[in-house]
Design an enzyme around this catalytic site. Structure first.
Site, PDB file in Angstrom:
ATOM      1  N   ASP A 171     -26.893  11.079   2.163  1.00  0.00           N
ATOM      2  CA  ASP A 171     -27.186   9.969   1.251  1.00  0.00           C
ATOM      3  C   ASP A 171     -28.564  10.107   0.605  1.00  0.00           C
ATOM      4  OD1 ASP A 171     -24.736   8.955   1.842  1.00  0.00           O
ATOM      5  OD2 ASP A 171     -25.459   7.478   3.287  1.00  0.00           O
ATOM      6  N   LYS A 225       7.229  18.144   1.965  1.00  0.00           N
ATOM      7  CA  LYS A 225       7.324  17.514   0.650  1.00  0.00           C
ATOM      8  C   LYS A 225       6.546  16.202   0.708  1.00  0.00           C
ATOM      9  CE  LYS A 225      10.499  16.360  -3.063  1.00  0.00           C
ATOM     10  NZ  LYS A 225       9.959  15.035  -3.379  1.00  0.00           N
ATOM     11  N   LYS A 279      10.540  27.414  -0.890  1.00  0.00           N
ATOM     12  CA  LYS A 279      10.305  28.241  -2.077  1.00  0.00           C
ATOM     13  C   LYS A 279      10.479  29.710  -1.719  1.00  0.00           C
ATOM     14  CE  LYS A 279       6.747  24.954  -3.399  1.00  0.00           C
ATOM     15  NZ  LYS A 279       5.328  24.682  -3.584  1.00  0.00           N
ATOM     16  N   LYS A 328      15.831  16.942   1.577  1.00  0.00           N
ATOM     17  CA  LYS A 328      15.435  15.551   1.810  1.00  0.00           C
ATOM     18  C   LYS A 328      15.805  15.121   3.222  1.00  0.00           C
ATOM     19  CE  LYS A 328      13.884  14.302  -2.262  1.00  0.00           C
ATOM     20  NZ  LYS A 328      14.246  13.033  -2.849  1.00  0.00           N
ATOM     21  N   CYS A 382      17.338 -25.499  -3.441  1.00  0.00           N
ATOM     22  CA  CYS A 382      16.231 -24.573  -3.688  1.00  0.00           C
ATOM     23  C   CYS A 382      15.104 -24.849  -2.692  1.00  0.00           C
ATOM     24  CB  CYS A 382      15.724 -24.745  -5.118  1.00  0.00           C
ATOM     25  SG  CYS A 382      14.245 -23.755  -5.444  1.00  0.00           S
TER      26      CYS A 382
HETATM   27  S1  IVH Z   1       6.575  22.560  -5.823  1.00  0.00           S
HETATM   28  C1  IVH Z   1       9.185  23.420  -9.899  1.00  0.00           C
HETATM   29  N1  IVH Z   1       5.725  21.781  -3.480  1.00  0.00           N
HETATM   30  O1  IVH Z   1       8.132  17.088  -5.312  1.00  0.00           O
HETATM   31  C2  IVH Z   1       8.668  22.310  -9.048  1.00  0.00           C
HETATM   32  N2  IVH Z   1       6.456  20.111  -5.001  1.00  0.00           N
HETATM   33  O2  IVH Z   1      10.635  17.615  -7.572  1.00  0.00           O
HETATM   34  C3  IVH Z   1       7.566  22.814  -8.180  1.00  0.00           C
HETATM   35  N3  IVH Z   1       6.246  17.830  -4.164  1.00  0.00           N
HETATM   36  O3  IVH Z   1       7.137  15.506  -7.781  1.00  0.00           O
HETATM   37  C4  IVH Z   1       7.114  21.748  -7.249  1.00  0.00           C
HETATM   38  N4  IVH Z   1       5.415  18.345  -2.204  1.00  0.00           N
HETATM   39  O4  IVH Z   1       5.090  16.984  -7.000  1.00  0.00           O
HETATM   40  C5  IVH Z   1       6.231  21.387  -4.663  1.00  0.00           C
HETATM   41  N5  IVH Z   1       4.918  21.239  -1.374  1.00  0.00           N
HETATM   42  C6  IVH Z   1       5.406  20.858  -2.555  1.00  0.00           C
HETATM   43  C7  IVH Z   1       5.623  19.501  -2.871  1.00  0.00           C
HETATM   44  C8  IVH Z   1       6.165  19.172  -4.112  1.00  0.00           C
HETATM   45  C9  IVH Z   1       5.798  17.351  -2.999  1.00  0.00           C
HETATM   46  C10 IVH Z   1       6.758  17.002  -5.277  1.00  0.00           C
HETATM   47  C11 IVH Z   1       6.346  17.443  -6.644  1.00  0.00           C
HETATM   48  C12 IVH Z   1       7.416  16.843  -7.501  1.00  0.00           C
HETATM   49  C13 IVH Z   1       8.599  16.891  -6.616  1.00  0.00           C
HETATM   50  C14 IVH Z   1       9.471  18.067  -7.002  1.00  0.00           C
END
Ligand code: IVH
Length: 478
Positions: A53, A134, A310, A334, A428
Site C-alpha cells: 500500500d 467448463k 479439445k 455438460k 391476492c
Molecule cells: S474453448 C470454439 N474452454 O464455454 C469455442 N470455452 O460454448 C472455444 N467456456 O462461452 C471455447 N470454459 O467461454 C473453452 N475451458 C474452456 C471453457 C470455455 C468455459 C465457455 C466459453 C463459451 C462456451 C463455449
C-alpha cells in the site's frame, strides 16, 4: 540578465526532477505489477499488504504531480477510471464460436468416432486431448496492443459484443501488460467469474448494507461487468481465467503447436489458467478425466457446468475445422445440475408485474453447488399439484448456473401423506382481491392491476429496467 539565469536554472532543476520522477515511477510500476502477480497468481507475496500500500501510495502521489508521465499499464489505472456513458459495441476480429454439447461417455465416444471418420486412415492411434473445466462465467475477449492492455469485450452474439474495458481494468489477476517475449498484438479469451468465497462474502456485505443479494455467481459477474461505473467492479472480487486465443498473430515467432502449449503460453504471459486442465492420451483417458472433474465439481472454489474437451494438436484442429458455428475438434460435456435435499418450511405467493401469482418455496438454507439457497420457485399451481408438495416435506432442490433454484422432487417418506397440503390462496396475498384463473395460461392472477401495490411496484421496476427506459440506479432498493 539575472532573471534569465535564474529561470534557466529553475528549468534545469525541473527537468532533473521530472527525470527522477520518471525513473521512480517506472520502477514502482514494475515492482507493483510483480507484487500483484506474486499475490494474485502465485499466492506467494514477498511483501506485506502494508508495504504494498505504501508503494502504491507513492506511485499515486507521483502520478498526481506528473499526470503526463502516468504509464498506461500503471496499476493505479485499474481503479477509478471514469464511468462510461453507455456500453459501446466490441467487434470480434475472429468470431467467438460456441461448442456442441455432449451428455456423458457415449456421446464422447461418438465425438471421437466423428473425428476419426473425418480424419480417415491417418488419424493417430491415440488422439491427444485437453480436458478443461467448463467455467460457468462470462466469455470475454481481451486485446493487447504493444503488449499493453488495449480493450476487452463480452462475447455478445459472437461477432459483436459490448466493450467493458473500464471494468476489466479492475480485475486484479488480469495483466495490464505482457512480458517482452509476448507477441506485440495478442488476443486472449477466457471466462470472467466470481469464486464462491468472494461471492458469498460480497453477498454478506450487501445484506449487511441493506442491499439485495445476488442470485448466483454468474448473474453477479454479468451484472458487475456490464456496470457503467467501474467503481462497482473495483470492490468486487472478479477473476479472469484464460482458455483460448483468437489465433497467433501473423508473422510472430514460435507459434504454439498444441492447446497445452497455448495454456503454458498464457501462464508465462501472466494470465491465470485453470490448474485442473489435463492433457489426456486417447479416448478412455479423456472420458476418465471428464468424469473425474464431475466428481471434483462440488469441491471446487468456483462453479463449472461441464468439461470442455479439445483435440490437443493444433494441426489436427486445423484439419478438422468447423461445422457451421462450432469446431469439430472440441465439445462441451455438460453435467446435470447439482441437486441436494432440504426441508420445506413454508410457501409464499409472489405477485408479479402482470398479476401472475408464483408460489415460492421457503427452504431450510442449504448449499447447492456452492451457493446457499433458501428460496426456490414452484412455478405455478400445476407444478404444485404435480409435486404433491406438503408442508414439512423433504425436497430435492436443483440449481444450474443461470436458472433460479427449483424444487425438482418431493421425497415421499412415510410422513408425507399425513402432512398438510400446500394450498393456493383464494385472494391476492397483497391487495386481497379475489384471484382469477387465467384460462389461456397455466396461471392464477390478481385482476386488480394498478390497484395492487405489488403490481405497481413491478410496473415501476419494469419501466426503469434495461428492457424499457434503462434508468441507471432505479432498482429494487431505491
Ligand atoms: S474453448 C470454439 N474452454 O464455454 C469455442 N470455452 O460454448 C472455444 N467456456 O462461452 C471455447 N470454459 O467461454 C473453452 N475451458 C474452456 C471453457 C470455455 C468455459 C465457455 C466459453 C463459451 C462456451 C463455449
Amino acid at each position: 540578465m539575472m532573471q534569465l539565469f535564474e529561470y534557466a536554472q529553475q528549468q534545469k532543476k525541473q527537468e532533473e526532477a521530472t527525470q527522477l520522477a520518471q525513473g521512480r515511477m517506472d520502477q514502482l510500476v514494475t515492482d507493483l505489477i510483480r507484487h500483484n502477480r506474486l499475490y494474485h497468481e502465485q499466492d506467494a507475496p514477498e511483501i506485506s499488504d502494508y508495504a504494498y500500500d505504501r508503494l502504491y501510495r507513492e506511485l499515486e502521489d507521483l502520478e498526481r504531480a506528473w499526470p503526463d508521465l502516468q504509464r498506461p499499464d500503471s496499476p493505479t489505472r485499474r481503479v477509478g477510471s471514469a464511468p462510461v456513458a453507455e456500453l459501446t459495441p466490441f467487434v470480434h476480429d475472429v468470431p467467438m464460436l460456441s461448442l456442441q454439447n455432449a451428455f456423458g461417455a457415449d456421446e464422447l465416444r461418438e465425438f471421437e468416432a466423428k473425428i476419426r471418420r473425418f480424419l480417415g486412415a491417418d488419424a493417430p492411434a491415440d488422439i491427444e486431448y485437453m480436458v478443461e473445466p467448463k467455467l460457468d462465467g462470462l466469455a470475454m475477449e481481451v486485446v493487447y496492443e504493444g503488449r499493453r492492455f488495449a480493450r476487452g469485450g463480452t462475447r455478445g452474439d459472437g461477432a459483436v459484443g459490448e466493450d467493458v474495458s473500464h471494468n476489466l481494468r479492475t480485475i486484479q489477476n488480469l495483466p495490464m501488460s505482457l512480458p517482452p517475449d509476448a507477441p506485440d498484438r495478442f488476443t486472449v479469451r477466457g471466462e470472467v467469474l466470481f469464486e464462491l468465497a468472494g461471492f458469498e462474502e460480497m453477498n454478506a456485505r450487501r445484506e449487511a448494507a441493506g442491499e439485495r443479494r445476488f442470485e448466483n455467481p454468474r448473474n453477479a459477474a454479468a451484472g458487475t461487468i456490464r456496470q457503467l461505473d467501474p467503481r462497482a467492479a473495483q470492490d468486487r472480487p472478479l477473476r479472469f481465467f484464460s482458455h483460448s486465443a483468437a489465433g497467433w498473430p501473423e508473422g510472430a515467432a514460435a507459434p504454439p503447436a498444441t492447446q497445452a502449449e497455448w495454456l503454458d503460453r498464457f501462464k508465462a504471459y501472466g494470465f491465470t489458467t485453470n490448474p485442473l486442465n489435463r492433457r489426456c492420451c486417447g479416448l478412455e483417458e479423456m472420458i476418465a478425466a471428464v468424469e473425474d472433474l464431475q466428481r471434483l465439481r462440488p469441491t471446487l472454489p468456483y462453479e463449472i457446468d461441464g468439461a470442455v474437451v479439445k483435440v490437443n494438436d493444433l494441426a489436427l484442429q486445423e484439419r478438422l475445422g468447423f461445422v457451421t458455428r462450432s469446431p469439430r475438434w472440441a465439445i462441451a460435456n455438460k453435467y446435470p445440475p447439482p441437486r441436494v435435499r432440504t426441508v420445506l418450511d413454508g410457501v409464499i405467493f409472489q405477485v408479479g408485474r402482470t398479476g401472475t401469482i408464483t408460489p415460492v418455496a421457503c427452504l431450510r438454507p442449504v448449499r447447492v453447488g456452492g451457493v446457499t439457497v433458501s428460496r426456490a420457485t414452484l412455478h405455478n399451481q400445476e407444478e404444485l399439484a404435480r409435486l404433491d408438495l406438503r408442508m414439512g416435506d423433504t425436497v430435492g432442490v436443483e440449481r444450474s448456473g443461470d436458472v433460479i433454484p427449483k424444487v425438482a422432487e418431493v421425497i415421499k417418506d412415510e410422513d408425507h401423506a399425513a402432512r398438510p397440503h400446500v394450498r393456493f390462496p383464494a385472494n391476492c396475498p397483497d391487495c386481497g382481491a379475489p384471484l382469477e384463473n387465467d384460462p389461456l395460461e397455466v396461471a392464477i392472477r390478481c385482476p386488480n392491476g394498478l390497484g395492487c401495490p405489488s403490481q405497481v411496484r413491478g410496473a415501476i421496476l419494469h419501466f426503469g429496467s434495461r428492457l424499457c427506459m434503462y434508468i441507471d440506479g432505479l432498482g429494487e432498493q431505491r
